[in-house]
Design a protein around this motif. Structure first.
Motif, PDB file in Angstrom:
ATOM      1  N   THR A 138      10.898 -22.724  -8.552  1.00 15.56           N
ATOM      2  CA  THR A 138      10.841 -23.848  -7.339  1.00 15.56           C
ATOM      3  C   THR A 138      11.410 -25.110  -8.002  1.00 15.56           C
ATOM      4  N   SER A 139      10.848 -25.299  -9.338  1.00 14.86           N
ATOM      5  CA  SER A 139      11.220 -26.570  -9.712  1.00 14.86           C
ATOM      6  C   SER A 139      12.645 -26.818 -10.219  1.00 14.86           C
ATOM      7  N   THR A 140      13.416 -25.450 -10.202  1.00 14.90           N
ATOM      8  CA  THR A 140      15.060 -25.383 -10.374  1.00 14.90           C
ATOM      9  C   THR A 140      15.781 -25.692  -9.109  1.00 14.90           C
ATOM     10  N   ALA A 141      15.242 -25.156  -8.127  1.00 12.56           N
ATOM     11  CA  ALA A 141      16.068 -24.939  -6.897  1.00 12.56           C
ATOM     12  C   ALA A 141      16.165 -26.249  -6.212  1.00 12.56           C
ATOM     13  N   HIS A 142      17.371 -26.647  -5.543  1.00 13.40           N
ATOM     14  CA  HIS A 142      17.622 -27.471  -4.692  1.00 13.40           C
ATOM     15  C   HIS A 142      17.036 -27.334  -3.234  1.00 13.40           C
ATOM     16  N   HIS A 143      17.238 -25.689  -2.875  1.00  7.69           N
ATOM     17  CA  HIS A 143      16.552 -25.513  -1.760  1.00  7.69           C
ATOM     18  C   HIS A 143      16.064 -24.051  -1.870  1.00  7.69           C
ATOM     19  N   ILE A 144      14.702 -24.044  -0.962  1.00  4.12           N
ATOM     20  CA  ILE A 144      13.873 -22.596  -1.202  1.00  4.12           C
ATOM     21  C   ILE A 144      14.129 -21.938   0.115  1.00  4.12           C
ATOM     22  N   ILE A 145      14.408 -20.781   0.008  1.00  2.00           N
ATOM     23  CA  ILE A 145      15.146 -19.977   1.375  1.00  2.00           C
ATOM     24  C   ILE A 145      13.843 -18.869   1.281  1.00  2.00           C
ATOM     25  N   SER A 146      13.133 -18.641   2.224  1.00  2.00           N
ATOM     26  CA  SER A 146      12.404 -17.392   2.712  1.00  2.00           C
ATOM     27  C   SER A 146      12.837 -16.311   2.985  1.00  2.00           C
ATOM     28  N   ILE A 147      12.684 -15.101   2.070  1.00  2.00           N
ATOM     29  CA  ILE A 147      13.268 -13.935   2.390  1.00  2.00           C
ATOM     30  C   ILE A 147      12.636 -12.920   3.335  1.00  2.00           C
ATOM     31  N   ASN A 148      11.431 -13.464   3.581  1.00  2.00           N
ATOM     32  CA  ASN A 148      10.180 -12.470   3.879  1.00  2.00           C
ATOM     33  C   ASN A 148      10.683 -12.057   5.205  1.00  2.00           C
ATOM     34  N   ASN A 149      10.793 -10.763   5.867  1.00  5.31           N
ATOM     35  CA  ASN A 149      10.920 -10.128   7.095  1.00  5.31           C
ATOM     36  C   ASN A 149      12.169 -10.751   7.698  1.00  5.31           C
ATOM     37  N   GLN A 150      13.427 -10.854   6.875  1.00  5.86           N
ATOM     38  CA  GLN A 150      14.303 -11.415   7.484  1.00  5.86           C
ATOM     39  C   GLN A 150      15.604 -10.570   6.913  1.00  5.86           C
ATOM     40  N   THR A 151      16.394 -10.589   7.740  1.00 11.71           N
ATOM     41  CA  THR A 151      17.831  -9.546   7.397  1.00 11.71           C
ATOM     42  C   THR A 151      18.750 -10.203   6.315  1.00 11.71           C
ATOM     43  N   LYS A 152      19.376  -9.371   5.885  1.00 15.52           N
ATOM     44  CA  LYS A 152      20.210  -9.940   4.893  1.00 15.52           C
ATOM     45  C   LYS A 152      21.296 -11.174   5.433  1.00 15.52           C
ATOM     46  N   GLU A 153      21.566 -10.852   6.562  1.00 12.77           N
ATOM     47  CA  GLU A 153      22.643 -11.855   7.376  1.00 12.77           C
ATOM     48  C   GLU A 153      21.966 -12.958   7.789  1.00 12.77           C
ATOM     49  N   ALA A 154      20.824 -12.988   8.261  1.00 12.10           N
ATOM     50  CA  ALA A 154      20.007 -14.182   8.546  1.00 12.10           C
ATOM     51  C   ALA A 154      19.845 -15.061   7.314  1.00 12.10           C
ATOM     52  N   ILE A 155      19.549 -14.365   6.436  1.00 10.12           N
ATOM     53  CA  ILE A 155      19.234 -15.437   4.801  1.00 10.12           C
ATOM     54  C   ILE A 155      20.600 -15.813   4.467  1.00 10.12           C
ATOM     55  N   ALA A 156      21.842 -15.093   4.483  1.00 14.24           N
ATOM     56  CA  ALA A 156      22.820 -15.642   4.192  1.00 14.24           C
ATOM     57  C   ALA A 156      23.245 -16.682   5.188  1.00 14.24           C
ATOM     58  N   ASP A 157      23.010 -16.715   6.391  1.00 14.75           N
ATOM     59  CA  ASP A 157      23.158 -17.789   7.166  1.00 14.75           C
ATOM     60  C   ASP A 157      22.522 -18.955   6.897  1.00 14.75           C
ATOM     61  N   GLN A 158      21.346 -18.748   6.609  1.00 14.73           N
ATOM     62  CA  GLN A 158      20.282 -20.064   6.182  1.00 14.73           C
ATOM     63  C   GLN A 158      20.835 -20.687   4.858  1.00 14.73           C
ATOM     64  N   ILE A 159      21.303 -20.000   3.899  1.00 10.60           N
ATOM     65  CA  ILE A 159      22.017 -20.521   2.933  1.00 10.60           C
ATOM     66  C   ILE A 159      23.266 -21.264   3.069  1.00 10.60           C
ATOM     67  N   ILE A 160      24.083 -20.779   3.965  1.00  6.47           N
ATOM     68  CA  ILE A 160      25.193 -21.528   4.246  1.00  6.47           C
ATOM     69  C   ILE A 160      25.028 -22.869   5.431  1.00  6.47           C
ATOM     70  N   ALA A 161      24.062 -22.325   6.148  1.00  6.01           N
ATOM     71  CA  ALA A 161      23.653 -23.862   6.689  1.00  6.01           C
ATOM     72  C   ALA A 161      23.433 -25.067   5.703  1.00  6.01           C
ATOM     73  N   ALA A 162      22.403 -24.474   4.973  1.00  8.70           N
ATOM     74  CA  ALA A 162      21.910 -25.819   4.055  1.00  8.70           C
ATOM     75  C   ALA A 162      23.040 -26.249   3.181  1.00  8.70           C
ATOM     76  N   PHE A 163      23.979 -25.313   2.536  1.00  8.95           N
ATOM     77  CA  PHE A 163      25.055 -25.705   1.717  1.00  8.95           C
ATOM     78  C   PHE A 163      26.071 -26.624   2.709  1.00  8.95           C
ATOM     79  N   GLN A 164      26.202 -26.335   3.799  1.00 12.82           N
ATOM     80  CA  GLN A 164      27.165 -27.074   4.578  1.00 12.82           C
ATOM     81  C   GLN A 164      26.551 -28.494   5.184  1.00 12.82           C
ATOM     82  N   GLN A 165      25.162 -28.470   4.994  1.00 10.19           N
ATOM     83  CA  GLN A 165      24.691 -29.889   5.440  1.00 10.19           C
ATOM     84  C   GLN A 165      24.794 -30.929   4.425  1.00 10.19           C
ATOM     85  N   ALA A 166      24.541 -30.450   3.118  1.00 14.49           N
ATOM     86  CA  ALA A 166      24.663 -31.199   2.084  1.00 14.49           C
ATOM     87  C   ALA A 166      25.857 -32.183   1.760  1.00 14.49           C
TER      88      ALA A 166
END
Ligand SMILES: Nc1ncnc2c1ncn2[C@@H]1O[C@H](COP(=O)(O)OP(=O)(O)OP(=O)(O)O)[C@@H](O)[C@H]1O
Ligand SMILES: O=C(O)C1=C[C@@H](O)[C@@H](O)[C@H](O)C1
Ligand SMILES: [Mg+2]
Length: 166
Positions: A138-166
């Motif tokens: 938690t202290s290392t990360a710039h963003h925390i993405i929950s993986i619980n009950n989520q497809t791999k695709e959905a997790i990937a899309d969240q990472i991409i959205a957060a990265f592109q917003q920065a």
């Protein structure tokens, strides 16, 4: 540096999802565990067996330094990367860090049938490892993405959205 760095527990999906993110963004993909295996010509389990965890951790730290000039890559790390504060300082200079955060149940479910090639699980339980490390992730990360009950695709899309917003 314009890199995406994934951290998190064994089984959180760093390797699987890292590859999906890299493909979607047309970025280079690097997996530190795989790179260490290739460079040593040994599996991680064999490195642990022959030289011990400490040697593996040294290889991990050396590699983080070696790749500090990489740009435009998705980098999946090993689960224990946050144990050494030197690695954390280096990663923060190398890219945007995402913690793939999951419950014990989700991690256990992901790891079903896959514990053989994860040598840390021979001597430690998953819940102990999570307890020791969760604050570090938690202290290392710039963003925390929950993986619980989520497809791999959905997790990937969240990472991409957060990265592109920065
Ligand atoms: N969201 C998900 N839903 C279902 N299965 C998943 C999900 N994410 C990952 N998995 C599965 O969990 C397993 C472990 O994933 P992966 O190897 O990518 O984890 P990791 O974080 O790289 O682990 P390690 O730290 O040991 O390298 C794989 O079989 C993968 O397909
Ligand atoms: O959580 C850990 O300590 C590890 C996770 C894997 O990614 C590998 O780096 C290795 O098996 C150690
Ligand atoms: Mg991995």
């Amino acid at each position: 540096m314009n890199n995406i760095i994934l951290v998190g527990m064994m089984g959180s999906g760093k390797s699987t999802i890292g590859k999906i993110v890299a493909d979607k963004l047309n970025m280079k993909y690097m997996d530190l565990d795989q790179m260490i295996e290739q460079m040593q010509g040994l599996t991680i389990s064999r490195i642990f067996e022959m030289y011990g965890e400490e040697k593996f951790r040294t290889l991990e730290t050396d590699l983080i330094y070696k790749i500090s000039d990489v740009n435009g890559a998705v980098i999946s790390t090993g689960g224990g990367i946050v144990l050494n504060p030197v690695n954390t300082i280096q990663m923060k200079q190398t890219g945007t860090i995402f913690y793939l955060e999951g419950s014990l149940e989700q991690l256990r479910s992901n790891l079903e049938g896959e514990t053989d090639h994860r040598p840390m699980l021979k001597a430690n339980s998953l819940d102990t490892i999570l307890r020791v490390r969760s604050g570090l992730y938690t202290s290392t990360a710039h963003h925390i993405i929950s993986i619980n009950n989520q497809t791999k695709e959905a997790i990937a899309d969240q990472i991409i959205a957060a990265f592109q917003q920065a």
